[in-house]
Enzyme design. Structure first.
Site, PDB file in Angstrom:
ATOM      1  N   LYS B 197      68.136  59.647  32.424  1.00 56.27           N
ATOM      2  CA  LYS B 197      67.191  60.443  31.635  1.00 56.27           C
ATOM      3  C   LYS B 197      66.018  60.831  32.527  1.00 56.27           C
ATOM      4  O   LYS B 197      65.160  60.010  32.827  1.00 56.27           O
ATOM      5  CB  LYS B 197      66.698  59.619  30.436  1.00 56.27           C
ATOM      6  N   GLU B 271      60.102  49.305  37.442  1.00 60.48           N
ATOM      7  CA  GLU B 271      59.248  49.632  38.586  1.00 60.48           C
ATOM      8  C   GLU B 271      58.097  50.422  37.989  1.00 60.48           C
ATOM      9  O   GLU B 271      58.252  51.555  37.586  1.00 60.48           O
ATOM     10  CB  GLU B 271      60.043  50.421  39.618  1.00 60.48           C
ATOM     11  N   CYS B 305      53.354  55.734  42.584  1.00 62.76           N
ATOM     12  CA  CYS B 305      53.098  54.437  41.957  1.00 62.76           C
ATOM     13  C   CYS B 305      52.499  53.447  42.952  1.00 62.76           C
ATOM     14  O   CYS B 305      51.707  52.594  42.586  1.00 62.76           O
ATOM     15  CB  CYS B 305      54.377  53.886  41.362  1.00 62.76           C
ATOM     16  N   GLU B 403      45.045  52.452  36.859  1.00 61.95           N
ATOM     17  CA  GLU B 403      45.817  53.416  37.631  1.00 61.95           C
ATOM     18  C   GLU B 403      45.458  54.827  37.183  1.00 61.95           C
ATOM     19  O   GLU B 403      45.553  55.155  36.005  1.00 61.95           O
ATOM     20  CB  GLU B 403      47.315  53.167  37.422  1.00 61.95           C
TER      21      GLU B 403
END
Lengths: 307, 492
Positions: B197, B271, B305, B403
């Site tokens: 996906k 992750e 990331c 973040e």
């Protein structure tokens, strides 16, 4: 920045950064103006034992008029002609009043393995013969032995002997071998001249190579020297010049160097007053690419006069 | 460029007109269909949900194509196709599975320019990066895992690795095709089948990959691609026939997924996000460390990331580092992602741009000092954010803790190595870290003490298919790449 700070260089990242400049895509307008700029920054050089007055005169002609044909706007003259001291008078006679400078190697070029007074007399003789610019070599023996203050003192004395002529300090990076040494020698050379009086922009250049030792100029080495120049500028506001020499043979390489100068020092350095290429065969490739942009066709190398 | 002082908060004046680069647009044509279906059981089919959404080019806001929004029935069809294909795929001679992976890798290389252009158009990242980073790494992951397919016994000596079954794989929008490769290649090599996906803003390269899978005659059902947003992902993760869920994305969604598979026998790897520290010691090669900062926070607009979004600098060199960073920031070229000279492309979506702007406002509101170079005009349309960094940041500031996922860096200082380590580890995340010093012994000492899945020494954002990647703490668990990555796709 801390005065006297020892700048270290990491070889992996400096190569990565240098390679990044070669990824820039220089096309159309930027390409033709970059090629013209590169021509105007050339130090056309002949440094051979067999050099003759005739060869020097033809080099001077080439310097004044790099391309015989007519194009609009006309192709600029190069920045200087670089010869051994014995040919300075010959070159000066042709170039007097033209705006193209006479540069002379001196100080026991290329090895520098002579007593200091001999090297200084070499400089004085070249200046008296009409040299506008002196390309000196540093004492690599003393540098590699760690006698840095001796090297600095010699550079100061050479600079004084120049008496108004511009000075280019050849580090001969191929013999220094490590990137740390290149940075150390760059800082040392810049500080040596800067400590001996007020410098004007472009009075002094640092230069990679004599052209007699391989490797000569490489992009990582030039980048490290540009960074030394940038740090000095950020500290003092004085613009030191840069001259990579030897090994730059194609127009594409020359454009990569211009990209590196632009992105490391800024557009202010993109002038023959602050940046030079030490080369000779590069000239015709620059011309060839420039004319390709105008005519759409590659001309044969024999269509261009020899330097 | 003018001499730079760190105190000023004023924006730098534009550089004097000089030698500028002419536009250098990448012109490789890419055919894009007006609409796409779902890739199920080897063919493209219309969504049973009958729902669709549009995907746009974030640099122009132009609509690129209409994408199918897969519903629960579509996801079920994809999972059933994968389930049916799994037995034969696993029984296929391992060296034959390897051949398929090699062929996929080769075909990706052959079509890499087209894929790079499409990645840039759909996601906003500069063509320089999609061409030189995303696509080579995508192909490399397939090549690398093709090599493992018939050598799994050597990866796990004395044990017999078996495939898990159907893998549901949900990937983010920052490295769309590369993330697909990271997920698909090891799963296929180990004999699993997949339902992938892609993120809703970046579906196009995954759908192009479906074309490649057809070109190489991959057996139907081995890979299925369902497009859609969060609901599609949830349906996939919750499907009872999915034996393994692999997710890369935000920590927030990762937590939701972890809850949804809790109490089932599904395997899970996550992750997730990061707030990775990058530590510069005074004995580092400063110019190269500054380059490292550039690639750690401004690579891919900071949509990374493992971005080194917290920079810790030894106090004695902070002025030098900040000066050089400002100087370097001026040469970054922000603009048309398809221009080969662009360093910073478009922000992936309007929503992400809002998030970044909110954090930048919070940083200024909390009293940190923002530095940016505003000499270049930004395009009128599209989503843009200039690269910037903050000084005067306290570890308690929001911009130093959360973040941002944008080109925004927080610069802080430290005095001693112990302080550097404790500040670096003071975060819920543990994905990556960077250490800059020219002292070899210090590299090893500091790297051992950092709680991070990846520690880069005198480099940053360097990837290789052979090197495992993954995090600790709220950055997730499980590894991707290398021998360790295979472990997530086998059972014993």
């Amino acid at each position: 920045m801390q005065p006297g700070r020892n700048h270290l260089v990491d070889s992996v990242m400096v190569k990565q950064r240098a390679a990044a400049f070669t990824k820039r895509s220089i096309k159309t307008e930027a390409k033709s103006s970059g090629l013209r700029l590169a021509i105007s920054m050339l130090d056309l050089t002949t440094l051979e034992g067999k050099d003759s007055p005739e060869k020097v005169r033809s080099l001077c002609r080439k310097a004044l008029r790099p391309y015989e044909g007519t194009i609009d706007p006309p192709i600029p003259s190069v920045a200087a002609v670089c010869v051994y001291p014995s040919h300075v008078r010959t070159a000066a006679k042709v170039l007097a009043g033209t705006g193209v400078n006479v540069a002379s190697v001196a100080t026991g070029f290329p090895s520098g393995q002579y007593p200091l007074e001999v090297r200084l007399r070499d400089v004085t003789a070249a200046v008296e013969a009409g040299a506008d610019e002196i390309d000196m070599v540093i004492n690599r023996g003393a540098f590699l032995a760690g006698r840095h203050s001796e090297v600095a003192e010699e550079i100061r004395q050479v600079w004084q002997a120049c008496e108004g002529a511009h000075l280019k300090i050849i580090l001969e990076t191929g013999e220094l071998e490590t990137y740390d040494n290149v940075r150390r020698a760059s800082d040392l050379a810049i500080e040596a001249v800067d400590s001996s009086g007020v410098l004007k922009d472009g009075d002094v250049f640092i230069k990679t190579s004599t052209g007699k030792i391989s490797p000569a100029a490489t992009m990582p080495v030039t980048l490290i020297m540009l960074e030394a120049i940038r740090d000095h500028y950020l500290d003092t506001g004085v613009r030191i010049g840069m001259k990579p020499a030897g090994g730059i043979k194609t127009a594409k390489q020359a454009l990569h160097y211009l990209v590196m100068v632009k992105e490391t020092l800024g557009d202010e350095w993109l002038t023959p007053d602050l940046f030079r290429f030490g080369a000779s065969s590069l000239t015709n490739d620059l011309l060839r690419q420039l004319l390709k942009g105008i005519t759409g066709q590659y001309m044969a190398m024999h269509d261009f006069s020899e330097a | 460029m003018k001499p730079i002082t760190t105190e000023s908060h004023e924006h730098d004046p534009p550089a004097d007109a000089g030698w500028d680069y002419s536009p250098a647009p990448e012109r490789t044509p890419v055919p894009i269909d007006e609409s796409y279906g779902l890739f199920i059981d080897g063919s493209m089919r219309a969504p049973l949900s009958r729902k669709r959404f549009e995907t746009i080019n974030p640099a122009t806001e132009d609509v690129l194509s209409s994408i199918a929004d897969a519903g629960a029935k579509d996801v079920d069809a994809a999972v059933q196709a994968a389930k049916k294909a799994q037995g034969p795929w696993a029984r296929l001679k391992a060296s034959e599975r390897a051949k398929y992976l090699y062929r996929i890798a080769r075909r990706i290389q052959e079509r890499s320019r087209e894929l790079a252009v499409l990645e840039t158009m759909d996601g906003g990242k500069p063509i320089k990066e999609s061409r030189d980073v995303d696509l080579p790494l995508t192909a490399q992951h397939f090549f690398y895992h093709a090599g493992w397919a018939d050598k799994l016994a050597y990866a796990f000596p004395g044990r017999t690795p078996k495939p898990i079954g159907v893998c549901g794989q949900i990937i983010p929008w920052n490295f769309p095709l590369m993330m697909a490769a990271w997920k698909l290649a090891p799963a296929l090599a180990c004999g699993n089948t997949c339902v992938l996906k892609p993120a809703e803003t970046t579906s196009l390269t995954a759908l192009k990959l479906a074309e490649i899978l057809q070109e190489v005659d991959l057996p139907p059902g081995v890979v299925n691609i369902v497009t859609g947003a969060g609901a599609t992902g949830a349906a996939l993760a919750e499907h009872p026939d999915v034996r393994k869920v692999a997710f890369t994305g935000s920590t927030e969604v990762g937590k939701v997924l972890a809850r949804s598979v809790a109490g089932t026998s599904k395997k899970l790897t996550l992750e997730l996000g990061g707030k990775s520290p990058n530590i510069i010691f005074a004995d580092a090669a400063i110019d190269q460390a500054v380059e490292g900062v550039v690639s750690s926070i401004w690579f891919n607009q900071g949509h990374v990331c493992c971005a080194g979004s917290r920079l810790f600098v030894e106090e004695s060199v902070v002025d030098e580092v900040v000066d050089k960073l400002r100087h370097r920031m001026q040469s970054l070229r922000v603009g048309d992602p398809l221009d080969k000279n662009t360093d910073i492309g478009a922000i992936n979506s309007a929503e992400q741009l809002k998030t970044i702007e909110r954090y930048v406002d919070a940083g200024e509101h909390e009293g940190a000092i923002m530095h940016e170079f505003s000499g270049q005009a930004l395009p009128d349309k599209g989503y843009w954010h200039r690269p910037c960094f903050f000084t005067g940041v306290q570890p308690s500031h929001v911009i130093a803790r959360e973040e941002i996922f944008g080109p925004v860096l927080s610069v802080m200082t430290f005095r001693t190595p112990e302080e550097a380590i404790s500040r670096a580890n003071n975060t819920p995340y543990g994905l990556a870290a960077g250490v800059w010093t020219n002292t070899g012994s210090k590299v090893f000492e500091i790297a051992r003490k950092l709680d991070a899945g990846v520690v880069w020494c005198n480099t940053y954002n360097t990837f290789d298919a052979a090197s495992p990647f993954g995090g600790f703490k709220e950055s997730g668990f499980g590894r991707e790449g290398g021998r360790h990555g295979l472990q997530s796709y086998v059972k014993f």
